[in-house]
Design a protein around this motif. Structure first.
Motif, short mmCIF file in Angstrom:
data_model
loop_
_atom_site.label_atom_id
_atom_site.label_comp_id
_atom_site.label_asym_id
_atom_site.label_seq_id
_atom_site.Cartn_x
_atom_site.Cartn_y
_atom_site.Cartn_z
N HIS A 1 33.48 39.97 28.58
CA HIS A 1 34.15 38.67 28.71
C HIS A 1 33.15 37.54 28.94
N ASP B 1 28.60 38.86 36.41
CA ASP B 1 30.01 38.83 36.01
C ASP B 1 30.28 37.57 35.21
N ASN B 2 29.90 37.46 33.92
CA ASN B 2 29.59 38.64 33.13
C ASN B 2 28.48 38.32 32.12
N GLU C 1 39.37 36.58 30.86
CA GLU C 1 39.49 37.79 31.69
C GLU C 1 39.81 37.45 33.14
N GLU C 2 39.24 36.33 33.62
CA GLU C 2 39.34 36.03 35.05
C GLU C 2 40.67 35.35 35.38
N GLU D 1 30.91 45.31 31.99
CA GLU D 1 30.82 44.39 33.13
C GLU D 1 29.43 44.55 33.75
ZN LIG Z 1 34.04 40.35 35.08
#
Ligand SMILES: [Zn+2]
Length: 395
Positions: free
Chosen positions: A87, A113-114, A147-148, A174
């Motif tokens: 991501h 991340d990430n 994604e978050e 990740e």
């Molecule tokens: Zn992540």
């Protein structure tokens, strides 16, 4: 191809990945320094797209309308076709995301991340085009959005929809997760529960229903449904926020709470939701206007540790000199794939800490093993005979 020359080709792929660590570290810094808050990933996506163009050799390379960047590599028919995702987005709204390098560490917003995950995806893409191992299926490599947090996995959901017939398995990368392999995908359901009444003056209209009191009855009713700590499957329920009322001398005309329920067992989660809804309805009764509105839905499921895709990952760990991982229940892009019925997991590149804070950091030394591990895991999954990736263990 005879086994000896196949081993030679495969080790060329491994060597290419092993020599990529320094490049991955500088790439991680470049990526991290392009801000990419969820819903505003375009600049970082454009950079990744340009890098994939430079690598070249793709059967298809495109950016979709959400800003997911997708590169397709055609492989051998009859093998497992793998969707690989890293991501792009971060939880940071900041305009500047500087990275500092200290002895053995990178420090900065989103380094692990990430940004490291995306840099590793690029290194694997490059190694595949230079020295792909023999006998692997199609690969759909994606640097995805959403994604978050409130992204609610929109990027990967779109990829799974667009490639529904073209992929058999999914691996998410990740940065931080070197020592764990995701098996359980924790699903979550979130609701806002609100009650409205006529309200009125606390003296003059005394006796009318109070929305806060009705809501409190509902919360007390939920207490009785709270799953036991330590029970299997683990199912959790939490009332995290309460709002309501106008003043001390007003019969509350409105009140609401936010409810979060989680489990890797989606049926158990659904049962809890049904029971919670019935209990809330019964508690409020006809005295107020009740609304139960969904505000979040992350899918989940379980992938057994003897599923071939997980075994492929474990083989790649051994080939890269890594020990046994912790099998972890988590919430990543792999959740959407598991919920769509694909064998899927999330694996990582190094270790670090303080993710989702400005103090986020990663160790640079493990990247030397982490990049070959991720590259080998992807190739091993893609070399499984077609249709076998999900063969055992799923429930
Ligand atoms: Zn992540």
């Amino acid at each position: 191809m005879p086994a000896s020359s196949r081993a030679r080709v495969d080790s060329a792929y491994g060597r290419t990945l092993e020599s990529a660590a320094a490049a991955v570290i500088s790439e991680t810094i470049r990526i991290a320094e392009i801000p990419a808050p969820t819903f505003r990933e375009q600049a970082r996506a454009a950079y990744v797209r340009q890098r994939l163009e430079t690598i070249g050799g793709w059967a298809d390379l495109h950016t979709d309308s959400l800003a997911n960047v997708v590169a397709v590599r055609r492989g051998e028919p009859g093998r497992t076709r793998v969707l690989v995702c890293a991501h792009l987005d971060t939880v940071f709204p900041d305009a500047a995301t500087p990275v500092t390098r200290e002895r053995g560490k990178l420090i900065g917003r989103g380094v692990g991340d990430n940004s490291l995950g995306v840099a590793t995806l690029l290194a694997v893409a490059e190694a595949l085009q230079q020295a792909a191992p023999s006998g692997i299926g199609d690969l759909v490599l994606a640097a995805n959005v959403g994604e978050e947090g409130l992204g609610d996995l929109r990027g990967v959901r779109r990829l799974l929809k667009d490639h529904a017939g073209d992929v058999d398995a999914m691996i998410a990368i990740e940065g931080h997760a070197l020592n764990s392999v995701q098996t359980d995908a924790v699903a979550s359901l979130r609701y806002e529960v609100s009650v409205e009444t006529d309200g009125g003056h606390s003296w003059g209209a005394y006796g009318r229903p109070n929305a806060i009191a009705l809501l409190a009855r509902a919360i007390v009713a939920l207490e009785a449904l709270m799953p036991a700590v330590g029970a299997t499957p683990k199912v959790t329920m939490n009332v995290g926020v309460v709002r309501g009322g106008r003043s001390v001398n007003t019969i509350a005309p409105d009140a609401s709470f936010e409810l979060d329920m989680r489990s890797a067992d989606t049926e158990a989660l659904q049962r809890l939701y049904q029971a919670a809804r019935a209990a809330i309805r019964a508690a409020v009764g006809g005295d107020g206007k009740l609304s139960i509105r969904r505000i979040g839905n992350r899918p989940g499921g379980h992938v057994a540790s003897d599923t071939p895709i997980i075994e492929a990952v474990l083989g790649a760990r051994a080939a890269s000199g890594l020990g046994a991982p912790e099998f972890r229940a988590s919430s990543t892009d792999a959740n959407a794939a598991v919920a769509a019925g694909l064998p899927a997991t999330c694996i990582g590149v190094t270790t670090g800490g303080e993710a989702h804070t400005p103090r986020e950091w990663i160790r640079t030394a493990p990247i030397k093993q982490g990049v070959p591990y991720v590259g080998r895991a992807i190739a091993a999954a893609a070399s499984l005979p077609g249709g076998t990736a999900a063969q055992t263990g799923r429930r």
